[in-house]
Design a protein around this motif. Structure first.
Motif: not given
Length: 167
Positions: A74-84
């Motif tokens: 929810x924090x990076x728009x269209x950026x691909x989230x790899x890890x959390x």
């Protein structure tokens, strides 16, 4: 092969270590989007060491993972989230690396936000061989603190125990 870890603090590159593995570099910046350390405390407890029944531990792990994932995505728009990984503001502020005088790049992160506020360590894809790491609290600007470059970067891992470790 070797991994070269490099920290960039106030514009000064410092070689930290060379480890067995693939060639790559790490840089630390500690800045916000708008404008880690012995061990980050973002570790998720296992049921054996905490005497929590496995079903309860698995449910807690799943809930923490989902919450961290939602914060990141929810924090990076269209950026691909790899890890959390789940974390708190106190854990971000305690993150450190190096020595003999430790660097604490997130010591002043999220001013005015209570330390027990939940957040997430988030890794996003910058390119096919570059991951970017952030400390994120919903409703606040994400704080960037590390970029990792190497042949094994830019690949999704999902739930992790925290950001990459720098000796």
């Amino acid at each position: 092969m070797a991994i070269a870890l490099v920290a960039t603090v106030t514009g000064t590159a410092v070689a930290l270590a060379v480890l067995a593995g693939c060639a790559g570099t790490v840089s630390q910046v500690g800045t916000t989007l708008g404008g880690p350390s012995a061990s980050p405390s973002a570790r998720v407890a296992d049921s054996a060491s905490t005497n929590i029944p496995t079903a309860t531990a698995n449910s807690a792990l799943e809930a923490a993972s989902q919450s961290a994932r939602q914060i990141c995505e929810g924090s990076f728009g269209t950026a691909v989230t790899l890890d959390w990984a789940p974390a708190t503001v106190d854990e971000f502020r305690a993150y450190q690396y190096g020595g003999p005088v430790a660097k604490v790049p997130l010591a002043d992160a999220f001013p005015g936000v209570p330390g027990d506020t939940r957040g997430a360590w988030c890794g996003t894809k910058e390119s096919s061989d570059v991951s970017h790491w952030w400390a994120v609290v919903a409703g606040h600007e994400p704080v960037t603190f590390m970029t990792v470059q190497g042949p094994s970067e830019g690949i999704a891992h999902g739930l992790v125990v925290g950001p990459p470790q720098i000796p």
